[in-house]
Motif scaffolding. Structure first.
Motif, PDB file in Angstrom:
ATOM      1  N   ARG A  66       0.836  -1.207   0.000  1.00 42.49           N
ATOM      2  CA  ARG A  66       0.000   0.000   0.000  1.00 42.49           C
ATOM      3  C   ARG A  66       0.870   1.255   0.000  1.00 42.49           C
ATOM      4  O   ARG A  66       0.581   2.225  -0.717  1.00 42.49           O
ATOM      5  CB  ARG A  66      -0.925  -0.017   1.213  1.00 42.49           C
ATOM      6  N   ALA A  67       1.930   1.232   0.807  1.00 48.91           N
ATOM      7  CA  ALA A  67       2.838   2.382   0.865  1.00 48.91           C
ATOM      8  C   ALA A  67       3.538   2.605  -0.471  1.00 48.91           C
ATOM      9  O   ALA A  67       3.902   3.742  -0.816  1.00 48.91           O
ATOM     10  CB  ALA A  67       3.867   2.187   1.977  1.00 48.91           C
ATOM     11  N   LEU A  68       3.690   1.522  -1.242  1.00 49.76           N
ATOM     12  CA  LEU A  68       4.347   1.622  -2.549  1.00 49.76           C
ATOM     13  C   LEU A  68       3.373   1.976  -3.664  1.00 49.76           C
ATOM     14  O   LEU A  68       3.758   2.073  -4.832  1.00 49.76           O
ATOM     15  CB  LEU A  68       5.049   0.299  -2.879  1.00 49.76           C
ATOM     16  N   GLY A  69       2.092   2.140  -3.308  1.00 50.98           N
ATOM     17  CA  GLY A  69       1.120   2.589  -4.303  1.00 50.98           C
ATOM     18  C   GLY A  69       0.113   1.566  -4.760  1.00 50.98           C
ATOM     19  O   GLY A  69      -0.724   1.873  -5.625  1.00 50.98           O
ATOM     20  N   ALA A  70       0.161   0.351  -4.235  1.00 49.02           N
ATOM     21  CA  ALA A  70      -0.826  -0.668  -4.632  1.00 49.02           C
ATOM     22  C   ALA A  70      -2.215  -0.232  -4.173  1.00 49.02           C
ATOM     23  O   ALA A  70      -2.377   0.323  -3.085  1.00 49.02           O
ATOM     24  CB  ALA A  70      -0.464  -2.016  -4.012  1.00 49.02           C
ATOM     25  N   VAL A  90       9.106 -10.578  -5.718  1.00 52.62           N
ATOM     26  CA  VAL A  90       8.403 -11.677  -5.043  1.00 52.62           C
ATOM     27  C   VAL A  90       7.100 -11.165  -4.442  1.00 52.62           C
ATOM     28  O   VAL A  90       6.048 -11.817  -4.546  1.00 52.62           O
ATOM     29  CB  VAL A  90       9.288 -12.307  -3.946  1.00 52.62           C
ATOM     30  N   LEU A  91       7.142  -9.997  -3.830  1.00 56.26           N
ATOM     31  CA  LEU A  91       5.932  -9.409  -3.245  1.00 56.26           C
ATOM     32  C   LEU A  91       4.867  -9.215  -4.321  1.00 56.26           C
ATOM     33  O   LEU A  91       3.703  -9.604  -4.125  1.00 56.26           O
ATOM     34  CB  LEU A  91       6.279  -8.071  -2.582  1.00 56.26           C
ATOM     35  N   LYS A  92       5.234  -8.627  -5.435  1.00 57.73           N
ATOM     36  CA  LYS A  92       4.261  -8.374  -6.495  1.00 57.73           C
ATOM     37  C   LYS A  92       3.667  -9.667  -7.042  1.00 57.73           C
ATOM     38  O   LYS A  92       2.456  -9.781  -7.226  1.00 57.73           O
ATOM     39  CB  LYS A  92       4.926  -7.584  -7.634  1.00 57.73           C
ATOM     40  N   SER A  93       4.511 -10.656  -7.285  1.00 59.88           N
ATOM     41  CA  SER A  93       4.018 -11.911  -7.860  1.00 59.88           C
ATOM     42  C   SER A  93       3.126 -12.653  -6.877  1.00 59.88           C
ATOM     43  O   SER A  93       2.125 -13.266  -7.276  1.00 59.88           O
ATOM     44  CB  SER A  93       5.193 -12.800  -8.290  1.00 59.88           C
TER      45      SER A  93
END
Length: 483
Positions: free
Chosen positions: A114-118, A452-455
């Protein structure tokens, strides 16, 4: 084996009959008889029990056939509660929010994303919430179990549920008597109850007495004079209108709670009707205005309306002398989150774990029961108070609740106390749903590589979508399980 041989349960409705069923099932092999004294019902046609997931396990212990129960009561499954409150709307789903990423807890990873913009909400990662919103029934399998916890409760029309439990109790061997009123005969030396007198005629003796009479508390309150502590400062609600409207053409697998200026309206669907609860403050509107508001907010033509006083509070002692208060006789709650049956179930579990081993009730058994009962009820109360506090209502939180909120706001962690009832996921749903976003998160989440987080987030969302589409609709599942 306990030296006690006779337990007498005095009460009404579900408090009485669930207590009788549980005690008979647990104690009959020890040679203990259970006698139920039934007082006049206080239920109305529109009453409904919206239960928490733990009730399913208790039903299994009582060997209740789920399909038979839902068929007899016209009840339905519930995957959670959908809250619509001003600018905030969220589902309190009965299940996990997210699944572990890189062998670490999901929630800090969601905060990092969320902090990265998701822009995916926490609710998007709840398999149970997704099923509820798509009108599906979620049937657990190996894949869902590996993902995380998935649970469900029920919406059980109260009159039919009480009748079902009464039949079950009688079949299991409970002896039953009916009475319009009861009085108690006390031992002049010890002050213990030695018998209850039914309608000034019949006398029922016993060794341990269970008060399951609801807020009237005919044994623990009227006979023994145990005082009651008010929890009014934790709730802005002092009146409840219950009513019913037509059943939905397609029955949702959740309840819906709609906030308004003077309280909230809850819609609890069953197959026989839609049960409506209007909870409000009498300082802000009259009973007739409340009923009009309930009809307007629910958008239903309402019938079978009744008004009740809402007065949350707890007995200073739930076990006094040889009387144990269970359910509403021990503690009453605000109607938000529907915790009444959960509190009743907890009281019965605690009683069985501390059931007297000798002929006399020991002071240590009473003291421990009173300690754990109070803690359990206070944990339920705090979850309810948090709802109002986060909605900017004027309520007084306990020190434990204030600490929990402060800790969550600071670093995204939910401190858990002894005898918790709601799991961490429920607290996360409520906090995030009301817009309480932590300032920081566990830095261990930063150790997971960004790719890894995104996938992993994409994988989880794909899994939820595919799994939900596999499920039958709630209507189809009900028709198949209990036509």
């Amino acid at each position: 084996m306990s030296a006690l041989s006779k337990v007498v349960v005095v009460g009404r409705d579900v408090d009485l009959w669930l207590s009788a069923c549980v005690l008979q099932t647990a104690l009959h092999r020890a040679g203990i008889s259970v006698t139920a004294v039934e007082l006049p019902t206080q239920l109305h046609a529109a009453d409904v029990y919206a239960t928490q997931p733990a009730l399913e396990a208790l039903h299994n212990r009582l060997r209740i056939d789920e399909a038979e129960l839902l068929g007899a009561t016209r009840g339905v499954f519930s995957l959670g509660q959908n809250f619509k409150s001003g600018q905030h709307a969220y589902v309190h789903a009965y299940g996990a929010y997210g699944s572990a990423i890189d062998y670490k807890s999901f929630f800090p990873h969601w905060l990092r994303a969320r902090a990265l913009g998701a822009n995916a909400s926490l609710e998007d990662f709840s398999l149970t919430a997704a099923a509820a919103k798509h009108g599906r029934m979620l049937v657990p399998d190996r894949a869902t179990e590996s993902y995380g916890r998935t649970d469900y409760g029920y919406h059980l029309p109260s009159v039919a549920y009480a009748d079902y439990l009464k039949r079950l109790a009688l079949r299991s061997g409970v002896t039953a008597h009916e009475a319009q009123k009861t009085t108690c005969t006390l031992d002049p030396l010890t002050g213990d109850v030695i018998a209850v007198v039914l309608d000034e005629e019949r006398r029922i003796g016993g060794q341990l007495f269970i008060d399951a009479s609801g807020p009237e508390a005919v044994l623990i309150g009227s006979a023994l004079g145990v005082s009651r502590e008010s929890w009014r400062k934790g709730s802005p609600i002092d009146r409840i209108v219950i009513a019913s409207g037509n059943a939905f053409a397609s029955v949702p697998a959740y309840a819906e709670i709609r906030a308004h200026a003077n309280g909230w309206v809850g819609l609890y669907p069953s197959r026989s009707c839609t049960h409506v609860i209007q909870a409000y403050s009498s300082e802000g509107c009259s009973s007739s205005e409340a009923l009009e508001s309930a009809a307007a907010v629910s958008r239903l033509a309402l019938q079978n309306a009744a008004i009740r006083i809402c007065d949350p509070g707890i007995r200073s002692r739930s076990w006094d002398r040889n009387v144990v208060a269970i359910g509403g006789a021990a503690c009453t709650f605000d109607p938000i989150h529907s915790v009444e049956v959960q509190a009743l179930q907890m009281g019965l579990v605690h009683l069985l774990s501390l059931f007297p081993a000798g002929e006399q009730v020991e002071a240590a058994e009473r003291a421990e029961f009173n300690r754990v009962s109070r803690l359990s009820c206070e944990r339920l109360r705090d979850f309810q108070v948090a709802h109002y506090l986060l909605n900017k209502r004027e309520v007084n939180p306990s020190p434990e609740l204030a600490h929990r909120i402060a800790t969550f706001r600071a670093r995204g962690e939910v401190p858990l106390y002894e005898h918790e009832t709601f799991p961490v996921d429920s607290w996360l749903a409520q906090f995030i749903g009301h817009g309480l976003i932590p300032e920081t998160y566990d830095p261990a989440a930063d150790c997971t590589p960004l790719d890894v987080l995104k996938s992993e987030l994409k994988r989880i969302l794909r899994f939820i979508k595919d799994k939900v589409l596999e499920q039958a609709t709630h209507d189809a599942y009900l028709q198949r399980v209990c036509p």
